[in-house]
Enzyme design. Sequence first.
Site, mmCIF file in Angstrom:
data_model
loop_
_atom_site.group_PDB
_atom_site.id
_atom_site.type_symbol
_atom_site.label_atom_id
_atom_site.label_comp_id
_atom_site.label_asym_id
_atom_site.label_seq_id
_atom_site.Cartn_x
_atom_site.Cartn_y
_atom_site.Cartn_z
ATOM 1 N N HIS A 1 15.378 14.970 -8.001
ATOM 2 C CA HIS A 1 14.904 14.592 -6.664
ATOM 3 C C HIS A 1 15.436 13.189 -6.373
ATOM 4 O O HIS A 1 15.354 12.296 -7.214
ATOM 5 C CB HIS A 1 13.376 14.610 -6.654
ATOM 6 C CG HIS A 1 12.790 13.879 -5.490
ATOM 7 N ND1 HIS A 1 13.209 14.104 -4.197
ATOM 8 C CD2 HIS A 1 11.843 12.908 -5.421
ATOM 9 C CE1 HIS A 1 12.529 13.308 -3.384
ATOM 10 N NE2 HIS A 1 11.703 12.573 -4.108
ATOM 11 N N ASN B 1 15.602 9.225 0.752
ATOM 12 C CA ASN B 1 14.708 10.192 0.101
ATOM 13 C C ASN B 1 14.245 11.197 1.157
ATOM 14 O O ASN B 1 13.480 10.847 2.056
ATOM 15 C CB ASN B 1 13.529 9.425 -0.504
ATOM 16 C CG ASN B 1 12.489 10.319 -1.163
ATOM 17 O OD1 ASN B 1 12.470 11.520 -0.949
ATOM 18 N ND2 ASN B 1 11.616 9.715 -1.951
ATOM 19 N N CYS C 1 7.248 15.919 -2.902
ATOM 20 C CA CYS C 1 8.637 15.826 -3.388
ATOM 21 C C CYS C 1 8.994 16.944 -4.361
ATOM 22 O O CYS C 1 10.161 17.279 -4.524
ATOM 23 C CB CYS C 1 8.886 14.471 -4.046
ATOM 24 S SG CYS C 1 8.672 13.116 -2.889
HETATM 25 O O1 UT7 Z 1 9.706 10.518 -3.811
HETATM 26 C C1 UT7 Z 1 8.676 9.840 -4.445
HETATM 27 C C2 UT7 Z 1 8.261 8.785 -3.529
HETATM 28 N N1 UT7 Z 1 8.442 7.435 -3.804
HETATM 29 C C3 UT7 Z 1 9.180 6.850 -4.770
HETATM 30 O O2 UT7 Z 1 9.805 7.436 -5.589
HETATM 31 C C4 UT7 Z 1 9.190 5.365 -4.759
HETATM 32 C C5 UT7 Z 1 9.145 4.761 -6.136
HETATM 33 N N2 UT7 Z 1 9.160 3.293 -6.058
HETATM 34 C C6 UT7 Z 1 10.241 2.617 -5.687
HETATM 35 O O3 UT7 Z 1 11.284 3.182 -5.406
HETATM 36 C C7 UT7 Z 1 10.161 1.112 -5.689
HETATM 37 O O4 UT7 Z 1 8.909 0.720 -6.189
HETATM 38 C C8 UT7 Z 1 10.372 0.493 -4.276
HETATM 39 C C9 UT7 Z 1 11.820 0.656 -3.848
HETATM 40 C C10 UT7 Z 1 9.453 1.135 -3.264
HETATM 41 C C11 UT7 Z 1 10.063 -0.991 -4.306
HETATM 42 O O5 UT7 Z 1 10.847 -1.640 -5.294
HETATM 43 P P1 UT7 Z 1 10.188 -2.687 -6.302
HETATM 44 O O6 UT7 Z 1 11.295 -3.189 -7.122
HETATM 45 O O7 UT7 Z 1 9.059 -1.979 -6.991
HETATM 46 O O8 UT7 Z 1 9.696 -3.823 -5.334
HETATM 47 P P2 UT7 Z 1 8.208 -4.383 -5.082
HETATM 48 O O9 UT7 Z 1 7.369 -3.342 -4.426
HETATM 49 O O10 UT7 Z 1 7.718 -5.010 -6.335
HETATM 50 O O11 UT7 Z 1 8.482 -5.518 -4.057
HETATM 51 C C12 UT7 Z 1 9.202 -6.691 -4.405
HETATM 52 C C13 UT7 Z 1 9.246 -7.604 -3.202
HETATM 53 C C14 UT7 Z 1 7.867 -7.844 -2.600
HETATM 54 O O12 UT7 Z 1 7.841 -9.178 -2.156
HETATM 55 P P3 UT7 Z 1 7.108 -10.325 -3.032
HETATM 56 O O13 UT7 Z 1 5.687 -9.875 -3.144
HETATM 57 O O14 UT7 Z 1 7.836 -10.330 -4.351
HETATM 58 O O15 UT7 Z 1 7.315 -11.547 -2.212
HETATM 59 C C15 UT7 Z 1 7.831 -6.929 -1.416
HETATM 60 O O16 UT7 Z 1 6.977 -7.388 -0.396
HETATM 61 O O17 UT7 Z 1 10.024 -6.992 -2.172
HETATM 62 C C16 UT7 Z 1 9.257 -6.965 -0.963
HETATM 63 N N3 UT7 Z 1 9.653 -5.796 -0.195
HETATM 64 C C17 UT7 Z 1 10.691 -5.804 0.640
HETATM 65 N N4 UT7 Z 1 11.572 -6.763 0.980
HETATM 66 C C18 UT7 Z 1 12.531 -6.425 1.868
HETATM 67 C C19 UT7 Z 1 9.087 -4.563 -0.192
HETATM 68 N N5 UT7 Z 1 9.756 -3.756 0.641
HETATM 69 C C20 UT7 Z 1 10.757 -4.516 1.162
HETATM 70 C C21 UT7 Z 1 11.782 -4.239 2.093
HETATM 71 N N6 UT7 Z 1 12.644 -5.225 2.420
HETATM 72 N N7 UT7 Z 1 11.941 -3.019 2.655
#
Ligand code: UT7
Length: 333
Positions: free
Chosen positions: A260, A290, A114
């Site tokens: 970014h 992204n 990135c």
């Molecule tokens: O360019 C650099 C690359 N990456 C990044 O910058 C990503 C940085 N991280 C993020 O943007 C966030 O961490 C995410 C958007 C990836 C995830 O958001 P979060 O608020 O950290 O959610 P989480 O991973 O804690 O997940 C919360 C819940 C989980 O379910 P449970 O365990 O609470 O039941 C996940 O399984 O959301 C679930 N989940 C989804 N639900 C629906 C994860 N992905 C999805 C999805 N749709 N696509």
Amino acid sequence: MSIRTVITGTGRYLPPKVVSNFDLEKIMNTTDDWIVQRSGIRTRRYAEDGVGSMTLGLEAAKAALEDARCAPADIDFIVAATLSPDHYFPGIGVEIQAALGCGPIGALDVRAQCSGFIYALSVADQFIRAGTYKKILVVASEVQSHNLDYSDAGRDMAVLFGDGAGAVVCEPSTDGSGHALLSTHLFGDGRFSKILSLDVPSSKKNPTYTPEIFDQKLYYPRMDGKRVFINAVERMPEAVRTALTANGLTIDDVRWLIPHQANDRISLMVAQNLKIPVEKVVRNIEKYGNTTAASIPIALDETVKAGLLKADDIVILTAFGSGFTWASAALRW
Ligand code: UT7
């Protein structure tokens, strides 16, 4: 006066296929609500089967060359940034060189994920200021959509990424005119390399491909999103402050911050940390998701072409991503 790098042209290319959150709802276990709330993304672009990052990068490069009124034959070096090359080797730099019809000039690929565009810009800046090259094409291009895990195991990543490309032309200026690149600042910490990575193919494995790879789907990228998030919202403001200090600027001097586009919540938290009004932060993740290394040059080109950059505006770029790598750059437009 010493040589300074100036940006003489910008360009972007987004593949035409628009994929909405509702489209993703049909193929995987997710919802529009979740994606919008957690990331701010509503649509992204996907390249067609058979179209890779070279092709998108080529189109962005052509747009930047046209903007710079520069023929391919005038380019004397290419720096390409991608984590999704058409081939494991060679990189896309040489392929773009051939497709543009440049001479037998040097072309390299930067692998800083990135942060790749700012790293690539920094490489170009060193060559320009050293007097080695006079017209460098910097191009960042990604096609991630062809290798994302659309099952529950990978849905956190799959909803975030989109495909696209952006490019700039860099040239020297000795009279202080032009859109100046004031400085670049690069950082990395490989202790965190496994937090966001794609592990296969790997030169460690002998043989490279085993049934385990396919059984465990090791060919997909994986990330610990929370740890990426926490580090991104710390490191990007730090990198911005480094750029400001290096140029004797304060945050009030900044007209545009172009972070970014990783997650809109990250961009908003970076703005909050820096105490910069959100109106000064370029945010287009809603449309494109992204696009990894391409997100900054796409956002820069959109800002330029919308007529939002005025002479002498201070623009700060910052990125964070896999590696970890992070970076910033200061421009005076
Ligand atoms: O360019 C650099 C690359 N990456 C990044 O910058 C990503 C940085 N991280 C993020 O943007 C966030 O961490 C995410 C958007 C990836 C995830 O958001 P979060 O608020 O950290 O959610 P989480 O991973 O804690 O997940 C919360 C819940 C989980 O379910 P449970 O365990 O609470 O039941 C996940 O399984 O959301 C679930 N989940 C989804 N639900 C629906 C994860 N992905 C999805 C999805 N749709 N696509």
